[in-house]
Write an enzyme that holds these catalytic residues in place. Sequence first.
Site, PDB file in Angstrom:
ATOM      1  N   GLN A 141     -61.972  46.463  27.639  1.00 57.44           N
ATOM      2  CA  GLN A 141     -63.002  45.638  27.176  1.00 57.44           C
ATOM      3  C   GLN A 141     -63.498  44.607  28.040  1.00 57.44           C
ATOM      4  O   GLN A 141     -64.393  44.579  28.564  1.00 57.44           O
ATOM      5  CB  GLN A 141     -62.076  45.114  25.830  1.00 57.44           C
ATOM      6  CG  GLN A 141     -61.875  46.150  24.678  1.00 57.44           C
ATOM      7  CD  GLN A 141     -61.480  45.575  23.439  1.00 57.44           C
ATOM      8  OE1 GLN A 141     -61.355  44.265  23.101  1.00 57.44           O
ATOM      9  NE2 GLN A 141     -60.818  46.132  22.680  1.00 57.44           N
ATOM     10  N   CYS A 145     -57.655  43.812  33.346  1.00 53.59           N
ATOM     11  CA  CYS A 145     -56.583  44.513  33.282  1.00 53.59           C
ATOM     12  C   CYS A 145     -56.798  46.137  33.886  1.00 53.59           C
ATOM     13  O   CYS A 145     -55.811  46.581  34.481  1.00 53.59           O
ATOM     14  CB  CYS A 145     -55.686  44.653  32.035  1.00 53.59           C
ATOM     15  SG  CYS A 145     -56.385  45.711  30.802  1.00 53.59           S
ATOM     16  N   ARG A 457     -28.173  45.261  24.976  1.00 56.89           N
ATOM     17  CA  ARG A 457     -29.148  44.114  25.384  1.00 56.89           C
ATOM     18  C   ARG A 457     -30.166  43.791  24.281  1.00 56.89           C
ATOM     19  O   ARG A 457     -30.573  44.731  23.615  1.00 56.89           O
ATOM     20  CB  ARG A 457     -29.946  44.920  26.530  1.00 56.89           C
ATOM     21  CG  ARG A 457     -31.277  44.503  26.900  1.00 56.89           C
ATOM     22  CD  ARG A 457     -31.864  45.206  28.001  1.00 56.89           C
ATOM     23  NE  ARG A 457     -32.529  44.475  29.050  1.00 56.89           N
ATOM     24  CZ  ARG A 457     -33.561  44.341  29.100  1.00 56.89           C
ATOM     25  NH1 ARG A 457     -34.475  44.461  27.955  1.00 56.89           N
ATOM     26  NH2 ARG A 457     -34.025  43.529  30.128  1.00 56.89           N
ATOM     27  N   ALA A1119     -66.936  33.044  16.761  1.00 58.57           N
ATOM     28  CA  ALA A1119     -67.095  33.119  15.325  1.00 58.57           C
ATOM     29  C   ALA A1119     -67.440  34.409  14.763  1.00 58.57           C
ATOM     30  O   ALA A1119     -68.029  34.540  14.019  1.00 58.57           O
ATOM     31  CB  ALA A1119     -67.999  32.057  14.812  1.00 58.57           C
ATOM     32  N   GLU A1301     -62.978  38.557  15.026  1.00 58.69           N
ATOM     33  CA  GLU A1301     -61.595  37.748  15.004  1.00 58.69           C
ATOM     34  C   GLU A1301     -60.900  38.622  13.817  1.00 58.69           C
ATOM     35  O   GLU A1301     -59.617  38.292  13.518  1.00 58.69           O
ATOM     36  CB  GLU A1301     -62.137  36.387  14.456  1.00 58.69           C
ATOM     37  CG  GLU A1301     -62.865  35.695  15.610  1.00 58.69           C
ATOM     38  CD  GLU A1301     -63.395  34.598  14.950  1.00 58.69           C
ATOM     39  OE1 GLU A1301     -62.948  33.381  15.151  1.00 58.69           O
ATOM     40  OE2 GLU A1301     -64.456  34.404  14.209  1.00 58.69           O
TER      41      GLU A1301
HETATM   42  C1  LIG Z   1     -41.130  40.305  36.641  1.00 63.21           C
HETATM   43  C2  LIG Z   1     -39.747  40.701  36.786  1.00 63.21           C
HETATM   44  C3  LIG Z   1     -38.932  40.887  35.761  1.00 63.21           C
HETATM   45  C4  LIG Z   1     -37.507  41.066  35.960  1.00 63.21           C
HETATM   46  N1  LIG Z   1     -36.946  41.637  34.741  1.00 63.21           N
HETATM   47  C5  LIG Z   1     -35.522  41.866  34.758  1.00 63.21           C
HETATM   48  C6  LIG Z   1     -34.805  42.412  33.753  1.00 63.21           C
HETATM   49  O1  LIG Z   1     -35.244  42.815  32.604  1.00 63.21           O
HETATM   50  N2  LIG Z   1     -33.267  42.502  33.936  1.00 63.21           N
HETATM   51  C7  LIG Z   1     -32.745  42.238  35.178  1.00 63.21           C
HETATM   52  O2  LIG Z   1     -31.770  42.289  35.125  1.00 63.21           O
HETATM   53  N3  LIG Z   1     -33.537  41.497  36.096  1.00 63.21           N
HETATM   54  C8  LIG Z   1     -34.900  41.553  36.023  1.00 63.21           C
HETATM   55  N4  LIG Z   1     -35.552  41.056  37.000  1.00 63.21           N
HETATM   56  C9  LIG Z   1     -34.899  40.609  38.141  1.00 63.21           C
HETATM   57  C10 LIG Z   1     -34.494  41.773  39.207  1.00 63.21           C
HETATM   58  O3  LIG Z   1     -33.963  42.374  38.972  1.00 63.21           O
HETATM   59  C11 LIG Z   1     -34.038  41.094  40.493  1.00 63.21           C
HETATM   60  O4  LIG Z   1     -35.289  40.182  41.243  1.00 63.21           O
HETATM   61  C12 LIG Z   1     -34.074  42.160  41.750  1.00 63.21           C
HETATM   62  O5  LIG Z   1     -33.264  43.141  41.306  1.00 63.21           O
HETATM   63  C13 LIG Z   1     -33.731  41.461  42.883  1.00 63.21           C
HETATM   64  O6  LIG Z   1     -33.872  42.661  43.971  1.00 63.21           O
HETATM   65  P1  LIG Z   1     -34.789  42.420  45.496  1.00 63.21           P
HETATM   66  O7  LIG Z   1     -34.602  43.604  46.015  1.00 63.21           O
HETATM   67  O8  LIG Z   1     -36.084  42.140  44.933  1.00 63.21           O
HETATM   68  O9  LIG Z   1     -34.021  41.192  45.778  1.00 63.21           O
HETATM   69  P2  LIG Z   1     -34.823  40.149  47.029  1.00 63.21           P
HETATM   70  O10 LIG Z   1     -35.692  38.840  46.156  1.00 63.21           O
HETATM   71  O11 LIG Z   1     -35.261  40.791  48.374  1.00 63.21           O
HETATM   72  O12 LIG Z   1     -33.119  39.356  47.382  1.00 63.21           O
HETATM   73  C14 LIG Z   1     -32.516  38.715  46.621  1.00 63.21           C
HETATM   74  C15 LIG Z   1     -31.351  38.110  47.108  1.00 63.21           C
HETATM   75  O13 LIG Z   1     -30.644  39.180  47.367  1.00 63.21           O
HETATM   76  C16 LIG Z   1     -29.872  38.866  48.805  1.00 63.21           C
HETATM   77  N5  LIG Z   1     -29.829  40.317  49.000  1.00 63.21           N
HETATM   78  C17 LIG Z   1     -30.471  41.333  48.945  1.00 63.21           C
HETATM   79  N6  LIG Z   1     -30.038  42.433  49.642  1.00 63.21           N
HETATM   80  C18 LIG Z   1     -28.993  41.977  50.114  1.00 63.21           C
HETATM   81  C19 LIG Z   1     -28.035  42.786  51.208  1.00 63.21           C
HETATM   82  N7  LIG Z   1     -27.833  44.242  51.333  1.00 63.21           N
HETATM   83  N8  LIG Z   1     -26.852  42.159  51.566  1.00 63.21           N
HETATM   84  C20 LIG Z   1     -26.822  40.568  51.269  1.00 63.21           C
HETATM   85  N9  LIG Z   1     -27.647  40.058  50.543  1.00 63.21           N
HETATM   86  C21 LIG Z   1     -28.928  40.916  50.109  1.00 63.21           C
HETATM   87  C22 LIG Z   1     -31.157  38.134  49.451  1.00 63.21           C
HETATM   88  O14 LIG Z   1     -30.485  37.422  50.613  1.00 63.21           O
HETATM   89  C23 LIG Z   1     -31.617  37.434  48.397  1.00 63.21           C
HETATM   90  O15 LIG Z   1     -30.876  36.016  48.381  1.00 63.21           O
HETATM   91  C24 LIG Z   1     -36.942  40.855  37.085  1.00 63.21           C
HETATM   92  C25 LIG Z   1     -37.595  40.246  38.008  1.00 63.21           C
HETATM   93  C26 LIG Z   1     -38.998  40.323  37.987  1.00 63.21           C
HETATM   94  C27 LIG Z   1     -39.825  39.664  39.106  1.00 63.21           C
HETATM   95  S1  FES Z   2     -59.267  44.687  28.665  1.00 63.04           S
HETATM   96 FE1  FES Z   2     -59.152  42.690  28.801  1.00 63.04          FE
HETATM   97  S2  FES Z   2     -57.102  42.510  29.601  1.00 63.04           S
HETATM   98 FE2  FES Z   2     -57.185  44.559  29.210  1.00 63.04          FE
END
Ligand SMILES: Cc1cc2nc3c(=O)[nH]c(=O)nc-3n(C[C@H](O)[C@H](O)[C@H](O)COP(=O)(O)OP(=O)(O)OC[C@H]3O[C@@H](n4cnc5c(N)ncnc54)[C@H](O)[C@@H]3O)c2cc1C
Ligand code: FES
Length: 1400
Positions: A141, A145, A457, A1119, A1301
């Site tokens: 639309q 997205c 959960r 509207a 709407e």
């Molecule tokens: C939009 C969104 C939705 C999410 N929804 C959920 C959800 O529904 N449920 C949920 O549980 N989580 C959720 N998360 C969180 C997500 O699971 C964690 O952010 C993710 O698992 C972190 O992993 P990463 O590799 O991105 O970590 P990074 O951001 O890269 O690192 C995180 C930390 O871990 C440390 N680290 C990483 N690897 C190592 C290693 N090997 N040794 C030592 N330190 C280390 C880093 O130093 C840092 O401090 C969500 C995150 C986002 C952005």
């Molecule tokens: S078409 Fe508008 S957000 Fe998907």
Amino acid sequence: MPCPSRSDELVFFVNGRKVIERNADPEVTLLSFLRKNWILLVRVLARSVFALKLRLAVIMKLMRLTGTKYACGRGGCGACTVMVSKRDPTSQEIRHFSVTACLVPICSLYGAAVTTVEGVGSIKTRLHPVQERIAKSHGTQCGFCAPGMVMSLYTLLRNHPQPSEEHLLEALGGNLCRCTGYRPILASGKTFCLESNGCQQKGTGKCCLDLGEDDSSSLGRKSDICTELFVKEEFQPLDPTQELIFPPELLRMAENPEKRTLTFHGERVTWISPGTFKDLLELKAKYPEAPLILGNTSLGPAMRSKGHFHPILLSPARISELNVVSKTNDGLTIGAGCSLAQVKDILAERVSELPEEKTQTYRALLKHLKSLASQQIRNMASLGGHVISRHSYSDLNPILAVGNATLNLTSEEGTRQIPLSEHFLAGLASADLKPEEVLESVYIPHSQKWEFVSAFRQAQCQQNALPDVNAGMRVLFKEGTDIIEDLSITYGGVGAATVRAHKSCQQLLGRHWDELMLDEACRRLLDEVSIPGWAPGGRVEFKRTLIVSFFFKFYLQVLQELKSLVKPFPVPNNRRYPEISDRFLSALEDFPGTVSQGVQRYQSVDSHQPLQDPVGRPIMHLSGLKHTTGEAEFCDDIPVVDKELCMVLVTSAKAHAKIISIDLSEALEIPGVVDVITAKDIPGTNGTEDDKLLAVDEVLCVGQIICAVVAETDVQAKRAIEKIKITYEELEPIILTIEDAIKHNSFLCPERKLEQGNIEEAFEKVDQIVEGEVHVGGQEHFYMETQTVLVIPKTEDKELDIYVSSQDPAHVQKTVSSTLNIPSNRITCHVKRVGGGFGGKIGRPAVFGAIAAVGALKTGHPIRLVLDREDDMLITGGRHPLFGKYKVGFMNNGRIKALDIECFINGGCTLDDSELVTEFLILKLENAYKIRNLRFRGRACLTNLPSNTAFRGFGFPQGTLVTESCITAVAAKCGLPPEKIREKNMYRTVDKTIYKQAFNPENLIRCWNECLDTSSFHNRRMQVEEFNKKNYWKKRGIAVIPMKFSVGFVATSYHQAAALVHIYTDGSVLVTHGGNELGQGIHTKMLQVASRELKIPMSYLHICETSTATVPNTIATAASIGADTNGRAVQNACQILLKRLEPIIKKNPEGAWEEWIEAAFEQRISLSATGYFRGYKAFMDWEKGEGDPFPYYVYGAACSEVEIDCLTGAHKKIRTDIVMDACCSLNPAIDIGQVEGAFIQGMGLYTTEELKYSPEGVLYSRGPDEYKIPTISDVPEEFNVSLLPSSQTPLTLYSSKGLGESGMFLGSSVFFAITDAVAAARKERDIAEDFTVRSPATPEWVRMACADRFTEMRWSAPQADPQPIALSIERIPIVCLGPVPPQMVKARDPALLHRRNSSG
Ligand SMILES: Cc1cc2nc3c(=O)[nH]c(=O)nc-3n(C[C@H](O)[C@H](O)[C@H](O)COP(=O)(O)OP(=O)(O)OC[C@H]3O[C@@H](n4cnc5c(N)ncnc54)[C@H](O)[C@@H]3O)c2cc1C
Ligand code: FES
Ligand code: FES
């Protein structure tokens, strides 16, 4: 290890072309790199056409890729999805995976190939089937997205050319769409699926397309009813061989990996990527404070919005040791660098290989890995990052903890193991990693016989939502018995860290697994797990209830399994396992995600209508293909103009305060900062006395704009605002809630009232009277494109060109004119397209346009202002929360004799549209009902919140919920089903409304009856009752809701519209009109109108943009009436032109259009005409309470059925049927899209979308992670929409109706189905059936309303701090909150995160 001072070259590919970045900045994300940079792309050609010999040629190209969109910057919306391809060092295969570019640092892309929507296909070259099918299935639309959707689906197809429907849901679960309601997107995706068989009516045993005799509804019997909105046979086949190959150069790089450490120095941050594990350990020892960066899904958001700063980042992306997976006889070791998506695959494989008893923990993890975040985040996030982040809401840590997982740590000193224990989870130093240690892998042991592991959960919605509470539970029995040998229970979401209920578990050892144990366990768990009031994700009482409800589910699950296991064993001591009644087994089932099915029915055009005439046909949105290829240009996609500067707004941190001083000195010293714009810089008027553009000496809400920083880049501007010091003196009172406003007599405008009959007298004569209260929460527009404006000052005569994302460019022009004190004729506003508006871009864009224009005038530079999602949500306000009180008098047969409703809406701190919303609310409250004695009163409260404003439905969705709740309450008292009360009180014959406007309710009744028919309502009502008798913990509810929705504004002048149509000498036609393209397809409809009128194909016609220079003094596109009024103007212009051409056509009737135009030019006939529509009559006399305020009504009805889980509050939508009276739809595909999109948006309003504020008036819910709009898995499992056939309205354009709407309110059918299910649960539990109605019906509300022994238990142990941190603005008075730990204040209070700048 020395860290080189010079940066290495960052090499990666974008869309098959090489990118070499010599100064890669670790703080730059892929999203801003693609959108903002002119990327130097190097294309290496292997063959020269002029030479026979192979030789290399290098093509340099600069490119700016704006197809990838920004909508949240937090990984939560999917608008920025791109595909990354890498060669897996272990499997040697190329892995393609979707990621959210807003969280991907460019430095992490070394050696990777990125594919953006531009690389998938384009209109100019070749469309990809994904792009074609989404567009042609009407899956776009506003289209904002669409590129993200395309990329998610494209990546899925790269991995699974014939995906399953489960794959489809998984792949698109992280992509939000605010317009379409997802149904058409799913429809397009399903065309690629293996099992898509076209049959839509799942479970009924008949095919939807086979509308046979059985279909008792008149819709079903009609032969001129169409059920296809697109022709599948037209689609190009998917040919996987046509895809971009993985660049051979990257393949070579992967085969001979660079072992050298790579370093990228940015302005503030250095990225170090070692090539060997040894080097990584050396670096970790040297920089122990430096985090390891993997997916950046935890670090990135923390750096972005919590102000965390790390000067050095260590990237282990090239360390293969972190990706090793090893299987042993007793467990599985998974490398910490594996992504969560890989972990899912690894576990799934192991589960398929091992006997069931060994895989309990793995299956529990798999269950959560399906719902954790989105596919994109699971592709990026690593196991190590997840474990180490130790988020309190972590979905995996509770299971890993109960599953006795251990962490394998490595440092230069050697390796060691630590348990993933409660101490580790709590962050105790003695149980933690040492700073120089790296998590190498996680060991997860197999489970054993007599051991059971489960995961639980509950989140606001099923997909892509952080959990409110989660849990991992494990029990081990003494072999052959039900005696607990070991028990482990861990909860997440209950405080600052994951909590293990160690004491309770110890105390239950040796106990039998029976009811006595269950009771004791619940008591002990509640005693042990103490939940602070500030824990995010719901109130303490809800969380406490979940703690025991989850355990109860575990108890039943284990009992079931134990019974089957123990059968072969002799029962010790003649003990009998407690029998679980079949009625209780429903507690065990989760709601699986299912892909929605359904039928869309509409009346086909008359068989005599010329083929060329597109009116009434399901024509694709004109921009559909441009949306899906990323070629559609939105405001922020306009290339950077010469000398352009960025603007970022500084907002108030206080809800009500005097501004004592503003110190800009430090901010102005930041390099790149050009100026700070304050109220003093405004040459003209600063808004109005009560509604200032920029605050002067007082602020009235958190989020009020105080000043604006202008800098060379947005990064510099954001850094500068941190340095601005504003001193406040707090003022009293601070009024946030409606109740407080009533107490303080704080109102924005006088009461509006309508009355008919004699209400007091009627109350005397009725059998029964019920009084009640209804609370309806507010709603955030959450248009995907945030507020955006680009102001370009010209060198001459103070002229300005303004490109703005607005529903009302004339208002922007006017406001800029008065702010700058420049006449309107110097200011041209342009709107090409708007990435969603929903009412939120009517008033606000003028404020942003005016502030940016002041900046442009003062600096002489073009100014671009693009709001962050957080700021957009904080500043702009939304739908008014409502508090309604009703008193209804009725006879025992359900006939309502008297109804008295009083409503208060929370208007926020300025008037905005609040008075109008109150009026509309009062006018529309009666909905479809004829009640002789009525009194409706409404008032808008003045509070210290950002001003609320227009929102789709304009008060109707909130107000009418009060009326319908009242009907439900009457039904409960009369012991009759609500639909009987509805029917009994509905308008039946030509009548007058409460404001004395005459109308004919025939189509209302037709919609109602059709809806009952098509949904087989009465049969299904019986089935629901049957189901409810058989199931104690799951209940179903069904509801059917009628609707009478008035279209248009309450003023004739607001219905005027103009158009300008030019015919050029080549025969092509340019149409301009006063409506704005918001995604509702107005431009498509206008060209359909012009095509019919001029009798030429649509291909001759074009619309470029809406501009104040071509059509002046336009009315806001709102509207639901925009297509109607502007269509009349286009029709008028075309008719004028055709009339002028008539003599020429008469002379040469067989001639071609081009010939006639040429002849007309020769004869000096003007080929340009203005069309005008003077508007529908509409007026309202509030003194008399009479008028004809609306041109016409749209009628509709919706029936929804849901199932709720009484133990968690979750619900699934089983089926929705909508019948809508569109009369003769101009474009059924667009109109059905409007109905579906509005319905899903309404469903969000009534079920998941909850705004949360701090007691100080700071909005907490400022992004997709805290504010949950419906996702693709929220679409009802069966979703049927029918446009009522054979319906006419002589008044409107071609007898069409505006449907923008009205569908919104029909979302309430889901709400009433949920309350129906809740009522069934309460009835069975012998609790009062009347309960306070509260929207949204979140899982929390549902769970607490289904009161049972577990909700009662929540009080069994005193809580130190039971108060919630968040307020519901529509009702809850400010309470004295318990203490919030400082670390949580930082995390939770956005006012303290950044730029909120009190010197105090
Ligand atoms: C939009 C969104 C939705 C999410 N929804 C959920 C959800 O529904 N449920 C949920 O549980 N989580 C959720 N998360 C969180 C997500 O699971 C964690 O952010 C993710 O698992 C972190 O992993 P990463 O590799 O991105 O970590 P990074 O951001 O890269 O690192 C995180 C930390 O871990 C440390 N680290 C990483 N690897 C190592 C290693 N090997 N040794 C030592 N330190 C280390 C880093 O130093 C840092 O401090 C969500 C995150 C986002 C952005
Ligand atoms: S078409 Fe508008 S957000 Fe998907
Ligand atoms: S902008 Fe990246 S996920 Fe929303």
